[in-house]
Design a protein around this motif. Sequence first.
Motif, PDB file in Angstrom:
ATOM      1  N   ALA A 176       7.258  -3.188  -5.467  1.00  0.00           N
ATOM      2  CA  ALA A 176       7.927  -2.740  -6.798  1.00  0.00           C
ATOM      3  C   ALA A 176       8.443  -1.340  -6.595  1.00  0.00           C
ATOM      4  O   ALA A 176       9.632  -1.049  -6.783  1.00  0.00           O
ATOM      5  CB  ALA A 176       7.275  -2.841  -8.097  1.00  0.00           C
ATOM      6  N   ALA A 177       7.626  -0.595  -5.991  1.00  0.00           N
ATOM      7  CA  ALA A 177       7.571   0.926  -6.063  1.00  0.00           C
ATOM      8  C   ALA A 177       8.895   1.242  -4.959  1.00  0.00           C
ATOM      9  O   ALA A 177       9.854   1.951  -5.127  1.00  0.00           O
ATOM     10  CB  ALA A 177       6.491   1.713  -5.565  1.00  0.00           C
ATOM     11  N   MET A 178       8.944   0.309  -3.850  1.00  0.00           N
ATOM     12  CA  MET A 178       9.896   0.204  -2.822  1.00  0.00           C
ATOM     13  C   MET A 178      11.142   0.080  -3.300  1.00  0.00           C
ATOM     14  O   MET A 178      12.319   0.443  -2.888  1.00  0.00           O
ATOM     15  CB  MET A 178       9.435  -0.466  -1.848  1.00  0.00           C
ATOM     16  N   TRP A 179      11.321  -0.848  -4.325  1.00  0.00           N
ATOM     17  CA  TRP A 179      12.761  -1.274  -4.789  1.00  0.00           C
ATOM     18  C   TRP A 179      13.243  -0.665  -5.966  1.00  0.00           C
ATOM     19  O   TRP A 179      14.117  -1.128  -6.551  1.00  0.00           O
ATOM     20  CB  TRP A 179      12.489  -2.753  -5.019  1.00  0.00           C
ATOM     21  N   LEU A 180      12.322   0.413  -6.621  1.00  0.00           N
ATOM     22  CA  LEU A 180      12.735   1.036  -7.878  1.00  0.00           C
ATOM     23  C   LEU A 180      14.210   1.592  -7.536  1.00  0.00           C
ATOM     24  O   LEU A 180      14.871   1.860  -8.557  1.00  0.00           O
ATOM     25  CB  LEU A 180      11.775   1.835  -8.310  1.00  0.00           C
TER      26      LEU A 180
END
Length: 198
Positions: A176-180
Amino acid sequence: MTSARLEAFSDGVLAIIITIMVLELPVPHEPTLAALRPVVPVVLSYVLSFVYVGIYWNNHHHLFQITERVSGGVLWANLHLLFWLSLVPFVTAWSGATGFARVPVAAYAVVLLMCGAAFGLLVRAIVRVPGADTVMLGSIRSETKQTLSVAAYALAVPAALLVHPAVAGALFVAVAAMWLVPNRRIETVLTHAHDART
């Protein structure tokens, strides 16, 4: 055909998914902070899922900003993605209500895995549309984040079942952090296209 109806339908489905998730949040009957303790897993599960649905909405929006035409294959690929996203409220509620037990967390990972794979199939379907803008769509063809995400979800299934659900949870948060941050290549291509027209 244009993508306007597809986008409107998808936006509506994603809005319903978020609404279902928030309506399933249990309300404590005691007016104390201690009453919130039992619902913490449910709330954490909701927050993570809200972020994920938001990420999919954001990237779906970006994807269709550079998609001028859609085909029947694109429509079905989009429905396939929406099907898996529509299961997010179920696995969210199950994971949270069971305190992140092994099987529900593994099921959550399977749904995320299928959402990731479905998004990849949607991208491929869009690229294959006759007359597609290959310059713009070139910005989404090779997506390392997409491959890493699907691999992480696939790893999260055995991690939840055989190691510990927290390991799977850490993988979910990392992805999720990678896609923020949305696909910067799409934004760059859109900016250049706008500058060229003005």
